[in-house]
Structure formats: C-alpha cells, structure tokens
Design a protein around this motif. Structure first.
Motif, PDB file in Angstrom:
ATOM      1  N   LEU A  80       3.091 -12.375  -6.926  1.00 45.51           N
ATOM      2  CA  LEU A  80       2.757 -13.432  -7.295  1.00 45.51           C
ATOM      3  C   LEU A  80       1.804 -13.805  -6.057  1.00 45.51           C
ATOM      4  N   GLN A  81       2.003 -13.090  -4.822  1.00 51.14           N
ATOM      5  CA  GLN A  81       1.196 -13.351  -3.524  1.00 51.14           C
ATOM      6  C   GLN A  81      -0.140 -12.670  -3.930  1.00 51.14           C
ATOM      7  N   ASN A  82      -0.354 -11.798  -4.649  1.00 48.96           N
ATOM      8  CA  ASN A  82      -1.366 -10.905  -4.869  1.00 48.96           C
ATOM      9  C   ASN A  82      -2.349 -11.709  -5.927  1.00 48.96           C
ATOM     10  N   ILE A  83      -1.919 -12.645  -6.583  1.00 45.88           N
ATOM     11  CA  ILE A  83      -2.521 -13.223  -7.723  1.00 45.88           C
ATOM     12  C   ILE A  83      -4.064 -13.644  -7.207  1.00 45.88           C
ATOM     13  N   PRO A  84      -3.843 -14.515  -6.190  1.00 43.75           N
ATOM     14  CA  PRO A  84      -5.126 -15.101  -5.629  1.00 43.75           C
ATOM     15  C   PRO A  84      -6.158 -13.702  -5.405  1.00 43.75           C
ATOM     16  N   ARG A  85      -5.833 -12.725  -4.975  1.00 43.52           N
ATOM     17  CA  ARG A  85      -6.834 -11.610  -4.408  1.00 43.52           C
ATOM     18  C   ARG A  85      -7.112 -10.917  -5.802  1.00 43.52           C
ATOM     19  N   ARG A  86      -6.053 -10.801  -6.567  1.00 42.53           N
ATOM     20  CA  ARG A  86      -6.411 -10.036  -7.821  1.00 42.53           C
ATOM     21  C   ARG A  86      -7.553 -10.804  -8.685  1.00 42.53           C
ATOM     22  N   PHE A  87      -7.478 -12.077  -8.971  1.00 42.74           N
ATOM     23  CA  PHE A  87      -8.324 -12.759  -9.728  1.00 42.74           C
ATOM     24  C   PHE A  87      -9.269 -13.605  -9.121  1.00 42.74           C
ATOM     25  N   GLY A  88      -9.079 -13.600  -7.832  1.00 45.44           N
ATOM     26  CA  GLY A  88     -10.436 -14.192  -7.011  1.00 45.44           C
ATOM     27  C   GLY A  88     -11.476 -13.139  -6.987  1.00 45.44           C
ATOM     28  N   GLU A  89     -11.097 -11.812  -6.366  1.00 45.42           N
ATOM     29  CA  GLU A  89     -11.960 -10.776  -6.246  1.00 45.42           C
ATOM     30  C   GLU A  89     -11.304  -9.467  -6.642  1.00 45.42           C
ATOM     31  N   SER A  90     -11.368  -9.045  -8.045  1.00 45.33           N
ATOM     32  CA  SER A  90     -10.621  -8.229  -8.640  1.00 45.33           C
ATOM     33  C   SER A  90     -10.914  -6.751  -8.000  1.00 45.33           C
ATOM     34  N   SER A  91     -11.887  -6.594  -7.387  1.00 48.92           N
ATOM     35  CA  SER A  91     -12.476  -5.290  -6.768  1.00 48.92           C
ATOM     36  C   SER A  91     -12.181  -5.097  -5.336  1.00 48.92           C
ATOM     37  N   THR A  92     -11.388  -5.979  -4.792  1.00 45.02           N
ATOM     38  CA  THR A  92     -10.809  -5.884  -3.524  1.00 45.02           C
ATOM     39  C   THR A  92      -9.249  -5.600  -3.614  1.00 45.02           C
ATOM     40  N   GLY A  93      -8.799  -5.171  -2.225  1.00 44.91           N
ATOM     41  CA  GLY A  93      -7.295  -5.192  -2.271  1.00 44.91           C
ATOM     42  C   GLY A  93      -6.715  -3.883  -1.594  1.00 44.91           C
ATOM     43  N   LEU A  94      -5.507  -3.651  -1.491  1.00 44.67           N
ATOM     44  CA  LEU A  94      -4.764  -2.575  -1.053  1.00 44.67           C
ATOM     45  C   LEU A  94      -4.201  -1.841  -1.998  1.00 44.67           C
ATOM     46  N   LEU A  95      -4.205  -0.707  -2.106  1.00 44.86           N
ATOM     47  CA  LEU A  95      -3.430   0.479  -2.800  1.00 44.86           C
ATOM     48  C   LEU A  95      -2.638   1.086  -1.989  1.00 44.86           C
ATOM     49  N   ARG A  96      -1.166   0.931  -1.959  1.00 48.25           N
ATOM     50  CA  ARG A  96      -0.354   1.663  -1.288  1.00 48.25           C
ATOM     51  C   ARG A  96       0.417   2.822  -1.959  1.00 48.25           C
ATOM     52  N   VAL A  97       0.281   3.986  -1.514  1.00 51.79           N
ATOM     53  CA  VAL A  97       0.866   5.177  -1.970  1.00 51.79           C
ATOM     54  C   VAL A  97       1.669   5.848  -1.113  1.00 51.79           C
ATOM     55  N   ALA A  98       2.975   6.055  -1.915  1.00 53.98           N
ATOM     56  CA  ALA A  98       3.903   6.934  -1.280  1.00 53.98           C
ATOM     57  C   ALA A  98       3.999   8.456  -1.874  1.00 53.98           C
ATOM     58  N   ALA A  99       3.958   9.525  -1.054  1.00 51.60           N
ATOM     59  CA  ALA A  99       3.794  10.841  -1.661  1.00 51.60           C
ATOM     60  C   ALA A  99       4.742  11.770  -0.854  1.00 51.60           C
ATOM     61  N   THR A 100       5.062  12.943  -1.474  1.00 52.64           N
ATOM     62  CA  THR A 100       5.694  14.069  -0.771  1.00 52.64           C
ATOM     63  C   THR A 100       4.293  15.010   0.015  1.00 52.64           C
ATOM     64  N   ALA A 101       4.580  15.770   0.735  1.00 54.34           N
ATOM     65  CA  ALA A 101       3.718  16.500   1.367  1.00 54.34           C
ATOM     66  C   ALA A 101       2.584  17.086   0.416  1.00 54.34           C
ATOM     67  N   THR A 102       3.238  17.820  -0.516  1.00 55.87           N
ATOM     68  CA  THR A 102       2.094  18.424  -1.582  1.00 55.87           C
ATOM     69  C   THR A 102       1.578  17.099  -2.346  1.00 55.87           C
ATOM     70  N   GLY A 103       2.042  16.166  -2.497  1.00 55.64           N
ATOM     71  CA  GLY A 103       1.401  15.097  -3.325  1.00 55.64           C
ATOM     72  C   GLY A 103       0.441  14.712  -2.182  1.00 55.64           C
ATOM     73  N   LEU A 104       0.610  14.511  -0.901  1.00 53.12           N
ATOM     74  CA  LEU A 104      -0.262  13.832  -0.113  1.00 53.12           C
ATOM     75  C   LEU A 104      -1.506  14.973   0.165  1.00 53.12           C
ATOM     76  N   SER A 105      -1.313  16.360  -0.231  1.00 55.74           N
ATOM     77  CA  SER A 105      -2.402  17.157   0.055  1.00 55.74           C
ATOM     78  C   SER A 105      -3.404  16.955  -1.059  1.00 55.74           C
ATOM     79  N   ARG A 106      -2.917  16.648  -2.109  1.00 59.00           N
ATOM     80  CA  ARG A 106      -3.886  16.204  -3.322  1.00 59.00           C
ATOM     81  C   ARG A 106      -4.629  14.997  -3.454  1.00 59.00           C
ATOM     82  N   LEU A 107      -4.134  14.177  -2.546  1.00 64.29           N
ATOM     83  CA  LEU A 107      -4.629  12.706  -2.356  1.00 64.29           C
ATOM     84  C   LEU A 107      -6.103  12.437  -1.975  1.00 64.29           C
ATOM     85  N   PRO A 108      -6.603  13.377  -0.908  1.00 64.89           N
ATOM     86  CA  PRO A 108      -8.031  13.012  -0.567  1.00 64.89           C
ATOM     87  C   PRO A 108      -8.812  13.204  -1.683  1.00 64.89           C
ATOM     88  N   ALA A 109      -8.866  14.285  -2.495  1.00 66.23           N
ATOM     89  CA  ALA A 109      -9.847  14.537  -3.840  1.00 66.23           C
ATOM     90  C   ALA A 109      -9.678  13.354  -4.920  1.00 66.23           C
TER      91      ALA A 109
END
Length: 218
Positions: A80-109
């Motif tokens: 609910l708190q993200n609705i103004p940001r998502r619909f006001g400017e849909s191209s902005t925001g923060l993507l939160r990623v949780a990953a294992t060490a192996t998963g994290l190694s693939r994240l930069p690409a």
C-alpha cells in the motif's frame, strides 16, 4: 491491536527473541516492547511466546500462526505504501534481493540488463543462506530471492529455475586422476576439499555421491 504490535511480533521472531535487539531495531525501549507483546496476548487471549523466566525462547503454535498472519499484513502494508511511487513514477523505486553466495555471484550480470531497462530503479542485495532467503520473502523484507534447491516446491512461494550450477575438479598435475576420465567413483577414492557442510553448494555434492551409492572422503 495495531500495526505496531504486529511489527513487534515480526521483529521479535527475526531477532531470535532477543528483546534488547528488537528495541534497538525499532528505536524504542525494551519494557515498551514487552508491554506491547503482553497487551496483544491479553487481547487475543493466547500465549504467543514460550518463556523461561522473563526470557523469550521460542513461539507457541498460536504464536507461529499469528506471525504468519502478521507477516502477510505487513507485506500488504508495504505494498500500500508503495502505490504512490509505483503509479506516480512507475520507472523508479527499489528492488530488494536476498540471495545465497552463489546466487549473489550471478547478480551483477543480471543487474546490467535490469538497469538497461529500468535505469531509475535501485537494486539492494544482501547475502543469506537459503532458509533466511525464504524468511526474508515471507516477512516482506525482500522482493526477489535467488537460492538453490531447498526452496523448490515451497507452497507459499512461487519458484522457478533460472540457472544451473557446474562443478569442476581441480587436481595437481601429477595426480592419479589428472589424465583420467573423471567419475564420482574415481573421486570417491581420494580425499576431497569442497564446500562446507550446510551450504547449498555442498548439498549438491552430497546428493550426487549419495545418489551413486558412494561416501566420499571429504
């Protein structure tokens, strides 16, 4: 009951029932945290936590059910708190990623392609073991998780395969297997150095040998 009480229940579980840490995380006092927990228990007429003296050491079955509901509510509040940001400017925001060490190694690409499509969206990543990745997703602390086989088939999370892991054997030049065709049977005859027990990467190693009926010397 109110949102603050539900947030306290969630944080208490996240902080392994250490109320001092909960109070520090939520920028309040420990007695205040204890009062809020007691007030919610009185309202619901159930014990939410297992206690030894004044210490909390775990959750009752009722507490676990309340935690699940509280986590879903907090996720809905965040949405609910993200609705103004998502619909006001849909191209902005923060993507939160949780990953294992192996998963994290693939994240930069992956982040390169993601940033090309969404240049104004920031990506915040943190490294965790598979179980913690699942917990972060359930509690609304991460939007996407990258982990291994342990998360496959969990009923409350949507999972899909995004990559495979390849393993290589590193051998001294004069090792008996250096010029041989490698097999699990051959590797099992020699001492092996590999990932530490309990990691996702080690799980694949153990499962491969176990499926072949072999017990390696790790």
């Amino acid at each position: 009951m109110d949102i603050q009480q539900l947030k306290i229940i969630q944080q208490t579980a996240n902080c392994d029932f250490n109320l001092t840490k909960v109070a520090q995380t939520m920028h309040t006092s420990q007695p205040g945290i204890s009062r809020q927990i007691r007030a919610l228990e009185d309202e619901l007429k159930v014990e939410l936590f297992i206690r030894v003296g004044k210490r909390l050491v775990g959750m009752t079955q009722s507490g676990k059910e309340v935690l699940d509901i509280a986590s879903r509510i907090m996720m809905d509040v965040a949405n609910l708190q993200n609705i103004p940001r998502r619909f006001g400017e849909s191209s902005t925001g923060l993507l939160r990623v949780a990953a294992t060490a192996t998963g994290l190694s693939r994240l930069p690409a992956l982040a390169v392609d993601f940033h090309a499509q969404y240049p104004r969206v920031s990506v915040a990543a943190r490294q965790q073991e598979s179980d913690e990745v699942a917990k972060a997703l359930r509690h609304g602390e991460a939007d996407i998780g990258i982990a291994g086989e342990r998360l496959r088939g969990l009923p409350d999370l949507a999972t899909f395969s995004c990559a495979s892991i390849g393993y290589q054997a590193l051998l001294p030049p004069k090792h008996a297997l250096a010029n041989a065709k490698l097999s699990l049977e051959g590797l099992a005859r020699y001492p092996l150095l590999t990932y530490r027990a309990g990691t996702e990467e080690r799980l694949h190693v153990d499962n491969a040998f176990a499926a072949a009926g072999l017990k390696p010397n790790i």
